[in-house]
Design an enzyme around this catalytic site. Structure first.
Site, PDB file in Angstrom:
ATOM      1  N   GLU A 108       0.823  -1.213   0.000  1.00 55.69           N
ATOM      2  CA  GLU A 108       0.000   0.000   0.000  1.00 55.69           C
ATOM      3  C   GLU A 108       0.854   1.259   0.000  1.00 55.69           C
ATOM      4  O   GLU A 108       0.524   2.254  -0.658  1.00 55.69           O
ATOM      5  CB  GLU A 108      -0.947   0.009   1.211  1.00 55.69           C
ATOM      6  CG  GLU A 108      -1.954  -1.132   1.242  1.00 55.69           C
ATOM      7  CD  GLU A 108      -2.998  -1.069   0.136  1.00 55.69           C
ATOM      8  OE1 GLU A 108      -3.019  -0.094  -0.647  1.00 55.69           O
ATOM      9  OE2 GLU A 108      -3.817  -2.012   0.055  1.00 55.69           O
ATOM     10  N   ARG A 112       0.423   3.788  -3.141  1.00 58.81           N
ATOM     11  CA  ARG A 112      -0.252   5.030  -2.773  1.00 58.81           C
ATOM     12  C   ARG A 112       0.732   6.171  -2.533  1.00 58.81           C
ATOM     13  O   ARG A 112       0.591   7.254  -3.114  1.00 58.81           O
ATOM     14  CB  ARG A 112      -1.110   4.824  -1.518  1.00 58.81           C
ATOM     15  CG  ARG A 112      -2.188   3.767  -1.648  1.00 58.81           C
ATOM     16  CD  ARG A 112      -3.151   3.809  -0.468  1.00 58.81           C
ATOM     17  NE  ARG A 112      -3.920   2.579  -0.327  1.00 58.81           N
ATOM     18  CZ  ARG A 112      -5.090   2.488   0.292  1.00 58.81           C
ATOM     19  NH1 ARG A 112      -5.623   3.560   0.859  1.00 58.81           N
ATOM     20  NH2 ARG A 112      -5.725   1.335   0.386  1.00 58.81           N
ATOM     21  N   ASP A 243      -4.889  -9.160  -8.545  1.00 60.12           N
ATOM     22  CA  ASP A 243      -5.207  -8.157  -9.568  1.00 60.12           C
ATOM     23  C   ASP A 243      -4.038  -7.422 -10.224  1.00 60.12           C
ATOM     24  O   ASP A 243      -3.741  -7.598 -11.401  1.00 60.12           O
ATOM     25  CB  ASP A 243      -6.236  -7.159  -9.015  1.00 60.12           C
ATOM     26  CG  ASP A 243      -5.930  -6.676  -7.592  1.00 60.12           C
ATOM     27  OD1 ASP A 243      -4.804  -6.863  -7.112  1.00 60.12           O
ATOM     28  OD2 ASP A 243      -6.839  -6.086  -6.969  1.00 60.12           O
ATOM     29  N   GLU A 408     -12.631   0.372  -9.551  1.00 59.63           N
ATOM     30  CA  GLU A 408     -12.287  -0.454 -10.717  1.00 59.63           C
ATOM     31  C   GLU A 408     -13.272  -0.317 -11.880  1.00 59.63           C
ATOM     32  O   GLU A 408     -12.861  -0.309 -13.049  1.00 59.63           O
ATOM     33  CB  GLU A 408     -12.153  -1.924 -10.299  1.00 59.63           C
ATOM     34  CG  GLU A 408     -10.931  -2.215  -9.455  1.00 59.63           C
ATOM     35  CD  GLU A 408     -11.076  -1.799  -8.001  1.00 59.63           C
ATOM     36  OE1 GLU A 408     -10.043  -1.612  -7.316  1.00 59.63           O
ATOM     37  OE2 GLU A 408     -12.239  -1.642  -7.544  1.00 59.63           O
TER      38      GLU A 408
END
Length: 505
Positions: A108, A112, A243, A408
């Site tokens: 993350e 990010r 993903d 998404e």
């Protein structure tokens, strides 16, 4: 008598009128984003995320101001310069990685924070963004120094320590975490000339390839400090835990077309992904001529574009799991980017010219229906599919009925609109946007929702930073003029942060 207006001039006028309507909607998206930004600024500045009901900040990632770092590229793209300057001043003066004195998610923080800083530098060019990105990457480097090359799951970037909350020889590596730091670290090396960053990222990629597995992989790999690297016996899918690994294969090739193994690995994934699609996509010639699926496609991609395709998962034993994650709704956008970017000979060799396009359009339709088929118009975390009637909208299930306002579907609507120019994708996006405003907006910002099937909604005290980085950004880009972000000049990381393309398109 009035002079006759040439038909092409009339058509131009109509197009300008239509664009003006969509541009007005883009301005509405910007206003709602500003509502969230102002709530964060007032109640949570410098903390990671806003708790919009309590009206206070939350430490999610060690209080490094994650919402600021994740919002910078959206602020720039929306031309909100004074707010961008506020965020830039925080980065220059107040951003303190030593405040993150506990183990936080490496994945993350990379997508990010590091991605946000690199994206802000790509757009605005200010040296401070690259300086702080380099500092953060330096602090993350020890987390990549495992026996296998797989990253540690969590790391203390203040003390340079890990392994207090996990055993690096026992906790499996998540596929997405092993395969979703490459774009950021390789881009940083390209900007700085310091090849240590790309070498560390490439070591993680080499470890995945060393497993010998290709195509769609199990969602877990061996622990970071176990040799040799292996895939675990586990389920396969395109959603949670997997993903962005797939997305980054294509995007690494876009950044470095000479490294054809990225493209080859992506094409192997696409060959495999079609086996997860239900109903199974058949070539247009295989469909009955009388069926709707065989109708000619306006996009020139063969027939069947209106089928609502779904993505299932496979259990470790290969049995189908009739469940579709909203997280997997990035897939049609990824396919659209592939159709837009890959050489024609590769598309012809891998059914890209007809099957890929039909699947991308059908999956996008299903992803939009995950939103529009619920009473709130908000999508749940996942749906359970009907194996007898896979084209039907999925059923909201206990455990998956909440919404974090994930991006998404909006992301794929953006890419599909850019690929096809079809206004239906903008119309779908308008429905998503209206539902978000109607059912998640609160006085201080936007809140996640406990149950998308209940009206009025019961809100969670939570506003994820990706709502600022991605959900609002992709909706804005869907409605704004194409020149707002040139996909020939930028490639977006998995958090929606644009990096400059390193080679001409």
């Amino acid at each position: 008598a009035e002079a006759e207006v040439p038909s092409d001039a009339m058509s131009l006028g109509k197009n300008k009128s239509k664009e003006a309507k969509w541009n007005k909607l883009a301005a509405e998206v910007r206003d709602e984003f500003l509502h969230a930004w102002r709530g964060y600024k007032r109640y949570a500045w410098g903390t990671d995320e806003l708790e919009p009901l309590s009206k206070r900040g939350k430490d999610t990632f060690g209080n490094i101001g994650m919402t600021i770092l994740d919002s910078l590229t959206t602020l720039w793209i929306m031309d909100l310069r004074s707010e961008f300057d506020e965020g830039a001043a925080f980065v220059e003066r107040d951003l303190d990685f030593d405040s993150a004195d506990r183990e936080i998610s490496v994945f993350e923080v990379v997508i990010r924070a590091l991605g946000g800083l690199l994206g802000a530098h790509a757009l605005a060019g200010r040296p401070a963004f690259l300086e702080r990105a380099t500092e953060l990457a330096e602090r993350l480097m020890p987390a990549l120094n495992s026996s296998s090359g797989f990253p540690m799951p969590r790391w203390n970037i203040a003390r340079g320590l890990g392994k207090s909350t996990y055993n690096s020889r026992e906790e499996p590596t998540i596929l997405a975490e092993a395969g979703s730091l490459q774009l950021e670290f390789r881009y940083l090396s390209a900007l700085t000339g310091d090849l240590r960053f790309s070498a560390a990222a490439d070591r993680a990629s080499a470890a995945i390839r060393a497993t010998g597995a290709r195509g769609v992989l199990p969602v877990h790999l061996s622990p970071p400090d176990v040799m040799p690297p292996q895939v675990m016996r586990d389920r396969k899918g395109m959603g949670a835990l997997a993903d962005s690994y797939y997305e980054y294969l294509l995007k690494q090739w876009l950044q470095s077309p000479g490294e054809v193994h990225f493209k080859d690995d992506f094409l192997a994934v696409m060959d495999d992904v079609l086996g997860l699609v239900r109903p199974e996509p058949r070539p247009p010639s295989a469909a009955a001529p009388s069926s709707a699926a065989a109708a000619p496609s306006a996009s020139g991609g063969g027939g069947g574009e209106d089928r609502d395709f779904k993505l299932i998962e496979l259990a470790a034993n290969g049995a189908p799991i009739w469940k579709m994650d909203h997280l997997s709704c990035f897939v049609p956008g990824m396919i659209a980017l592939g159709l837009r970017s890959l050489p024609q000979e590769d598309l012809q060799a891998h059914a890209g010219n007809h099957t890929w396009r039909r699947v991308a359009e059908g999956l996008t339709s299903s992803c939009a229906a995950m939103w529009t088929s619920t009473p709130t118009g908000l999508a749940p975390e996942y749906v359970v599919l009907d194996r007898q009637e896979p084209t039907a909208p999925g059923r909201v299930a206990n455990g998956g009925q909440h919404s974090f306002l994930r991006p998404e579907t909006a992301e794929s609507l953006f890419y599909l609109y850019r690929l096809t120019g079809k206004s239906k994708y903008r119309k779908m996006g308008k429905k998503l946007f209206r539902a978000i405003v109607a059912h998640s907006k609160v006085e201080a910002g936007f809140a996640s929702v406990h149950d998308v099937t209940q009206v009025p909604t019961r809100k969670m005290d939570d506003m994820q930073s990706f709502v600022m980085a991605e959900t609002f950004k992709y909706l804005y880009l869907l409605f704004a003029p194409e020149e707002t972000l040139d996909l020939d000049r930028y490639v977006l990381n998995t958090e929606g942060h644009p990096f400059r393309r390193l080679v001409p398109f």
